[in-house]
Design an enzyme around this catalytic site. Structure first.
Site, PDB file in Angstrom:
ATOM      1  N   GLY A   1       0.832  -1.220   0.000  1.00 33.17           N
ATOM      2  CA  GLY A   1       0.000   0.000   0.000  1.00 33.17           C
ATOM      3  C   GLY A   1       0.855   1.254   0.000  1.00 33.17           C
TER       4      GLY A   1
ATOM      5  N   GLY B   1      -0.129   5.153  -0.776  1.00 34.69           N
ATOM      6  CA  GLY B   1      -1.137   5.847   0.021  1.00 34.69           C
ATOM      7  C   GLY B   1      -0.556   6.992   0.835  1.00 34.69           C
ATOM      8  CD  GLN B   2      -3.048  10.861   5.072  1.00 37.91           C
ATOM      9  OE1 GLN B   2      -3.895  10.056   5.422  1.00 37.91           O
ATOM     10  NE2 GLN B   2      -2.961  12.067   5.601  1.00 37.91           N
TER      11      GLN B   2
ATOM     12  CG  ASP C   1      -0.601   0.880  -3.858  1.00 34.18           C
ATOM     13  OD1 ASP C   1      -0.447   1.593  -2.858  1.00 34.18           O
ATOM     14  OD2 ASP C   1      -1.725   0.612  -4.329  1.00 34.18           O
TER      15      ASP C   1
ATOM     16  NE  ARG D   1      -3.585   3.926  -5.255  1.00 37.02           N
ATOM     17  CZ  ARG D   1      -3.094   5.150  -5.039  1.00 37.02           C
ATOM     18  NH1 ARG D   1      -2.819   5.943  -6.043  1.00 37.02           N
ATOM     19  NH2 ARG D   1      -2.880   5.571  -3.812  1.00 37.02           N
TER      20      ARG D   1
ATOM     21  CG  ASP E   1      -4.746  -7.995  -4.725  1.00 34.33           C
ATOM     22  OD1 ASP E   1      -4.860  -7.824  -3.493  1.00 34.33           O
ATOM     23  OD2 ASP E   1      -5.700  -8.304  -5.459  1.00 34.33           O
TER      24      ASP E   1
ATOM     25  CE1 TYR F   1      -9.400   1.400   8.608  1.00 25.95           C
ATOM     26  CE2 TYR F   1     -10.018   2.741  10.491  1.00 25.95           C
ATOM     27  CZ  TYR F   1      -9.081   2.352   9.550  1.00 25.95           C
ATOM     28  OH  TYR F   1      -7.829   2.924   9.571  1.00 25.95           O
TER      29      TYR F   1
ATOM     30  CE  LYS G   1      -6.787  -0.321  10.572  1.00 22.12           C
ATOM     31  NZ  LYS G   1      -5.604  -0.731   9.772  1.00 22.12           N
TER      32      LYS G   1
HETATM   33  N1  LIG Z   1      -4.293   7.908   7.309  1.00 18.97           N
HETATM   34  C1  LIG Z   1      -4.801   7.856   8.520  1.00 18.97           C
HETATM   35  O1  LIG Z   1      -5.292   8.869   9.057  1.00 18.97           O
HETATM   36  C2  LIG Z   1      -4.742   6.568   9.305  1.00 18.97           C
HETATM   37  C3  LIG Z   1      -5.139   6.570  10.648  1.00 18.97           C
HETATM   38  C4  LIG Z   1      -5.120   5.378  11.365  1.00 18.97           C
HETATM   39  C5  LIG Z   1      -4.678   4.202  10.759  1.00 18.97           C
HETATM   40  N2  LIG Z   1      -4.304   4.220   9.440  1.00 18.97           N
HETATM   41  C6  LIG Z   1      -3.893   2.956   8.854  1.00 18.97           C
HETATM   42  O2  LIG Z   1      -2.640   3.070   8.196  1.00 18.97           O
HETATM   43  C7  LIG Z   1      -2.599   2.223   7.042  1.00 18.97           C
HETATM   44  C8  LIG Z   1      -2.256   3.040   5.817  1.00 18.97           C
HETATM   45  O3  LIG Z   1      -3.159   4.100   5.722  1.00 18.97           O
HETATM   46  P1  LIG Z   1      -3.096   5.210   4.564  1.00 18.97           P
HETATM   47  O4  LIG Z   1      -3.719   6.421   5.126  1.00 18.97           O
HETATM   48  O5  LIG Z   1      -1.746   5.274   3.966  1.00 18.97           O
HETATM   49  O6  LIG Z   1      -4.137   4.566   3.533  1.00 18.97           O
HETATM   50  P2  LIG Z   1      -4.406   4.999   2.016  1.00 18.97           P
HETATM   51  O7  LIG Z   1      -5.829   4.662   1.722  1.00 18.97           O
HETATM   52  O8  LIG Z   1      -3.917   6.371   1.752  1.00 18.97           O
HETATM   53  O9  LIG Z   1      -3.449   3.984   1.235  1.00 18.97           O
HETATM   54  C9  LIG Z   1      -3.723   2.602   1.149  1.00 18.97           C
HETATM   55  C10 LIG Z   1      -3.036   2.079  -0.093  1.00 18.97           C
HETATM   56  O10 LIG Z   1      -3.359   0.688  -0.196  1.00 18.97           O
HETATM   57  C11 LIG Z   1      -3.525   0.396  -1.571  1.00 18.97           C
HETATM   58  N3  LIG Z   1      -4.324  -0.819  -1.726  1.00 18.97           N
HETATM   59  C12 LIG Z   1      -5.671  -0.952  -1.740  1.00 18.97           C
HETATM   60  N4  LIG Z   1      -6.008  -2.243  -1.943  1.00 18.97           N
HETATM   61  C13 LIG Z   1      -4.847  -2.947  -2.039  1.00 18.97           C
HETATM   62  C14 LIG Z   1      -4.540  -4.310  -2.253  1.00 18.97           C
HETATM   63  N5  LIG Z   1      -5.513  -5.230  -2.419  1.00 18.97           N
HETATM   64  N6  LIG Z   1      -3.237  -4.673  -2.295  1.00 18.97           N
HETATM   65  C15 LIG Z   1      -2.254  -3.757  -2.140  1.00 18.97           C
HETATM   66  N7  LIG Z   1      -2.486  -2.442  -1.960  1.00 18.97           N
HETATM   67  C16 LIG Z   1      -3.765  -2.049  -1.900  1.00 18.97           C
HETATM   68  C17 LIG Z   1      -4.202   1.617  -2.154  1.00 18.97           C
HETATM   69  O11 LIG Z   1      -3.992   1.695  -3.563  1.00 18.97           O
HETATM   70  C18 LIG Z   1      -3.506   2.749  -1.389  1.00 18.97           C
HETATM   71  O12 LIG Z   1      -2.396   3.261  -2.095  1.00 18.97           O
HETATM   72  C19 LIG Z   1      -3.961   1.522   6.984  1.00 18.97           C
HETATM   73  O13 LIG Z   1      -3.891   0.277   7.650  1.00 18.97           O
HETATM   74  C20 LIG Z   1      -4.852   2.462   7.784  1.00 18.97           C
HETATM   75  O14 LIG Z   1      -5.951   1.776   8.335  1.00 18.97           O
HETATM   76  C21 LIG Z   1      -4.322   5.370   8.710  1.00 18.97           C
END
Ligand SMILES: NC(=O)c1ccc[n+]([C@@H]2O[C@H](COP(=O)([O-])OP(=O)(O)OC[C@H]3O[C@@H](n4cnc5c(N)ncnc54)[C@H](O)[C@@H]3O)[C@@H](O)[C@H]2O)c1
Length: 316
Positions: A8, A11-12, A34, A36, A52, A141, A145
């Protein structure tokens, strides 16, 4: 030296964790992946693979091909998107973690797994939420978790997998957009303040939630993974926080920099209900005591840096 795999990674969190890991270990040591592909102009500085995480064979191939000794497992659906697609949330969030833990067990790899304030629910004490307390979330969600935290504990105890994790609050950053969470407002508000001078907020004015700036979040991940295991009593699912505020308080902070800024409220009942089921402020003493956690950015520092960084990105 064994390599590092990040799932992943686009992502953020991943878009800031990967450069930090590459800075520490060298570009070739960190494999970003990722489901994508990176957008044109995306970070080319190191290996990238399409993966994936629900595909066990693809995951196993990649871990073996690169001899990955640590997996930072970030692939997941976030809170609001999970409510729209609960079946997929279960398959990806828990199914993905299960496959990552299995491959880690088979290949003697360590794992980082981020949990969330969403692992708590309406029956949890809302202020000063303790490290060990009632966890009965009412969102899919949150269910994934809590189950993930327990599964991670199980793999550590039963199979000796070195799996560590944090319960993140809402994360604020300017590199990649947030991926569909309940705290996304605290990022969008900065873009709209600079672009349009106003923001329509989907949470009510007095909705208080824990928040953290991404540089603190990335540092927390690196410090936890580097911590002396002998000092870790919890290992997995540490409460951490940096600050907490309401949309109204964030708006006042932005007005210190942009006096004309206005906020209006149009509450989204789905995201409001999720926010209302979460803690207002976490007690993160276990993280402070067991591996020395200290946040660097409070609300004032976050707002000042977000506005300065976004001004550069949007207007130069
Ligand atoms: N951002 C927040 O505020 C926050 C807060 C608490 C916990 N988290 C946790 O941190 C982790 C990362 O969060 P984030 O904010 O970077 O999420 P995000 O949604 O920005 O990024 C997730 C990434 O996972 C990829 N993805 C989706 N399906 C997939 C698959 N089947 N295989 C591989 N990749 C796949 C997406 O393309 C995306 O780039 C997650 O577990 C989230 O629950 C985030």
């Amino acid at each position: 030296m064994r390599r590092i795999l990040v799932t992943g990674a686009l992502g953020q969190i991943g878009s800031e964790l990967v450069p930090a890991l590459r800075q520490l270990h060298g570009a070739e040591a960190v494999v970003a992946s990722d489901v994508r592909i990176p957008s044109a102009g995306g970070d080319p500085n190191g290996p990238f693979e399409v993966l994936d995480v629900t595909n066990a064979r693809q995951l196993q191939d990649l871990v073996q091909r690169y001899d990955a000794g640590t997996i930072f497992h970030l692939a997941s659906l976030l809170s609001a998107t999970s409510e729209e697609r609960p079946q997929m949330a279960w398959d990806l969030n828990l199914g993905g973690l299960y496959r990552v833990l299995e491959v880690a067990r088979e290949n003697r790899a360590a794992v980082f797994f981020p949990s969330s304030i969403a692992a708590f629910g309406p029956s949890t004490p809302r202020t000063g939420t303790p490290q060990d307390t009632i966890q009965r979330p009412n969102t899919i969600y949150g269910v994934t978790k809590v189950a993930g935290e327990l599964l991670a504990d199980y793999y550590a105890k039963r199979f000796g997998v070195d799996v560590r994790g944090l319960r993140f609050p809402g994360l604020i950053s300017y590199t990649a957009p947030p991926g569909g969470g309940t705290t996304d407002y605290a990022v969008a508000i900065f873009y709209e303040a600079l672009r349009h001078g106003s923001y329509e907020c989907f949470l009510g004015a007095d909705t208080r939630l824990d928040m953290m700036y991404m540089p603190d979040a990335v540092r927390a991940i690196l410090e936890l993974m580097d911590a002396d295991p002998a000092r870790l009593r919890h290992r997995n699912a540490f409460n951490i926080t940096a600050t907490n505020f309401t949309p109204a308080e964030l708006a006042v902070e932005i007005q210190r920099h942009l006096p004309e800024f206005r906020i209006v409220y149009r509450v989204d009942p789905v995201r409001q209900a999720i926010a209302d089921s979460w803690p207002e402020s976490l007690d993160d003493r276990a993280a402070r005591e067991e591996w020395g956690w200290r946040p660097a950015f409070d609300l004032a520092a976050i707002a000042a840096d977000m506005l300065a960084q976004l001004r550069l990105r949007l207007f130069t």
